[in-house]
Design an enzyme around this catalytic site. Structure first.
Site, mmCIF file in Angstrom:
data_model
loop_
_atom_site.group_PDB
_atom_site.id
_atom_site.type_symbol
_atom_site.label_atom_id
_atom_site.label_comp_id
_atom_site.label_asym_id
_atom_site.label_seq_id
_atom_site.Cartn_x
_atom_site.Cartn_y
_atom_site.Cartn_z
ATOM 1 N N SER A 180 -0.749 -8.754 -3.003
ATOM 2 C CA SER A 180 -0.601 -9.109 -1.586
ATOM 3 C C SER A 180 -1.781 -9.897 -1.015
ATOM 4 O O SER A 180 -1.662 -10.472 0.070
ATOM 5 C CB SER A 180 -0.384 -7.854 -0.743
ATOM 6 O OG SER A 180 0.910 -7.377 -0.959
ATOM 7 N N LYS B 226 -0.994 -13.328 -0.092
ATOM 8 C CA LYS B 226 -0.234 -13.642 1.127
ATOM 9 C C LYS B 226 -1.095 -14.397 2.139
ATOM 10 O O LYS B 226 -0.605 -15.256 2.869
ATOM 11 C CB LYS B 226 0.306 -12.347 1.754
ATOM 12 C CG LYS B 226 1.355 -11.642 0.883
ATOM 13 C CD LYS B 226 1.674 -10.252 1.433
ATOM 14 C CE LYS B 226 2.737 -9.550 0.597
ATOM 15 N NZ LYS B 226 2.939 -8.156 1.018
ATOM 16 N N TYR C 52 7.159 -16.633 -6.012
ATOM 17 C CA TYR C 52 6.457 -15.511 -5.375
ATOM 18 C C TYR C 52 5.758 -14.629 -6.416
ATOM 19 O O TYR C 52 4.617 -14.200 -6.228
ATOM 20 C CB TYR C 52 7.449 -14.693 -4.541
ATOM 21 C CG TYR C 52 6.859 -13.449 -3.914
ATOM 22 C CD1 TYR C 52 6.068 -13.517 -2.771
ATOM 23 C CD2 TYR C 52 7.087 -12.184 -4.471
ATOM 24 C CE1 TYR C 52 5.521 -12.372 -2.200
ATOM 25 C CE2 TYR C 52 6.547 -11.036 -3.909
ATOM 26 C CZ TYR C 52 5.767 -11.129 -2.770
ATOM 27 O OH TYR C 52 5.219 -10.000 -2.210
ATOM 28 N N TYR D 12 -1.768 -3.109 6.015
ATOM 29 C CA TYR D 12 -0.424 -2.584 6.356
ATOM 30 C C TYR D 12 -0.502 -1.509 7.427
ATOM 31 O O TYR D 12 -1.245 -1.636 8.374
ATOM 32 C CB TYR D 12 0.287 -2.063 5.095
ATOM 33 C CG TYR D 12 0.353 -3.121 4.057
ATOM 34 C CD1 TYR D 12 1.156 -4.232 4.242
ATOM 35 C CD2 TYR D 12 -0.433 -3.061 2.929
ATOM 36 C CE1 TYR D 12 1.194 -5.241 3.323
ATOM 37 C CE2 TYR D 12 -0.402 -4.071 1.996
ATOM 38 C CZ TYR D 12 0.416 -5.155 2.200
ATOM 39 O OH TYR D 12 0.441 -6.149 1.299
ATOM 40 N N VAL E 24 -1.670 -4.363 -4.261
ATOM 41 C CA VAL E 24 -1.361 -3.156 -5.050
ATOM 42 C C VAL E 24 -2.016 -3.136 -6.427
ATOM 43 O O VAL E 24 -1.950 -2.121 -7.121
ATOM 44 C CB VAL E 24 0.157 -2.904 -5.245
ATOM 45 C CG1 VAL E 24 0.794 -2.270 -4.048
ATOM 46 C CG2 VAL E 24 0.869 -4.139 -5.720
HETATM 47 O O1 DON Z 1 5.730 -7.901 -3.711
HETATM 48 C C1 DON Z 1 5.138 -6.927 -4.146
HETATM 49 O O2 DON Z 1 5.588 -5.791 -4.038
HETATM 50 C C2 DON Z 1 3.810 -7.141 -4.841
HETATM 51 N N1 DON Z 1 3.822 -8.338 -5.608
HETATM 52 C C3 DON Z 1 2.694 -7.202 -3.831
HETATM 53 C C4 DON Z 1 2.662 -5.996 -2.922
HETATM 54 C C5 DON Z 1 1.295 -5.600 -2.528
HETATM 55 O O3 DON Z 1 0.314 -5.977 -3.107
HETATM 56 C C6 DON Z 1 1.191 -4.614 -1.419
HETATM 57 N N2 DON Z 1 -0.197 -4.302 -1.184
HETATM 58 N N3 DON Z 1 -0.880 -3.427 -1.040
#
Ligand code: DON
Length: 309
Positions: free
Chosen positions: A65, A68, A193, A245, A263
């Protein structure tokens, strides 16, 4: 400007590592499940161009994330605020990062912000280029400039692992497509993505990108403007309001530094005018943020009075 010293950072890392046992490595993306929860590393890149680090900073972390915020900066440069914010909002949600709930509750059903997965998918959709290859290369070129590192690329293994298992993200895409927020082929967007999320770099690279945001878009060495001041400002504002978040409020109170988590256990933080911080600690809390990384940042923020508030 505080003098960060290595011995102190090493001690803070050892202290924060004690919390690793309360965290859990993300495994919904199977390739991330291989990470060692006891790993913890940090780099602090100061405005005078110096780096102080602790832990194994040669380990590479996928952005997840954190990407992003970088994709957002690129599309803001490409398309301008008006076009971007027609497709994605500016408000925090209080929901988990992958929640679909608000898309149905809020009308018109555009994602509430670019940090949740739905909003990030809408942003990635806006990356210009004639093919997925051209679009990921444009994003990579931008990231390499910010990090000052031409070697940065994405992990094929992590991208593939997420591509094969991202059913929830596909659902978000279909919802967005139904409501006219995106109009491209869902598999193509997922390809782009998942590659974006799998871009990998060291904590030092993360810290340097954090410093560019901290310096309002300027390269710490050449002074060149790598993004307009307003783009850096918007990105930092989202880091404060939505970067962690549904833990962003507590993070703002306890730490008070614009930051974005992933994550994988990565955190990119930007202390305005002072330094960029990159952290890798894959033991996550129940909201998907690095548990050890947040503990470490809290210690740093308190010790060096880094809160912007
Ligand atoms: O889209 C997803 O679920 C992962 N590629 C990224 C999510 C993420 O890193 C949430 N962060 N804490």
């Amino acid at each position: 400007m505080p003098v960060y010293n290595k011995e102190e950072l090493v001690r803070f890392v050892e202290e924060a590592k004690q919390y690793a046992r309360y965290g859990k490595v993300a495994d919904y993306i199977p390739a991330l499940g291989k990470a060692n929860p006891n790993e913890l590393s940090i780099a602090v890149y100061t405005a005078d161009g110096k780096v102080v680090d602790a832990g194994d900073v040669t380990v590479k972390v996928t952005l997840q994330s954190i990407s992003k915020i970088l994709a957002l900066a690129l599309v803001l440069i490409d398309r301008g605020e008006d076009e971007v914010f027609r497709k994605v909002g500016m408000e925090p949600t209080g929901d988990p990062f992958n929640s679909i709930a608000k898309l149905e509750e809020v009308q018109p059903s555009k994602p509430l912000n670019p940090m949740i997965n739905a909003g990030a998918l809408a942003v990635t959709h806006m990356i210009r280029g004639r093919s997925v290859e051209e679009r990921i290369e444009r994003l990579l070129a931008f990231i390499r400039r910010l990090a000052g590192n031409e070697q940065i690329t994405y992990s094929e293994e992590v991208a593939q692992s997420e591509f094969e298992t991202a059913f929830l993200n596909r659902s978000l895409c279909y919802f967005l497509k139904q409501h006219g927020i995106i109009d491209e082929d869902v598999e193509e967007l997922m390809d782009l993505y998942t590659k974006q999320c799998a871009v990998e770099m060291t904590c030092i690279d993360l810290a340097r990108i954090g410093l560019v945001f901290a310096l309002d878009g300027r390269d710490p060495h050449s002074g060149e403007l790598l993004m307009p001041l307003d783009v850096a400002r918007i990105c930092k504002t989202f880091m404060v309001t939505c970067g962690m978040y549904n833990a962003s409020g507590e993070f703002a109170i306890k730490i008070g530094i614009p930051a974005k988590s992933g994550v994988s256990g990565g955190i990119l933080a930007a202390v305005p005018g002072r330094c960029g911080i990159g952290i890798f600690g894959p033991a996550l809390d129940d909201k998907g943020n690095s548990l050890t990384g947040v503990k470490l940042l809290e210690r740093l923020s308190k010790t060096y009075s880094l809160s912007i508030f």
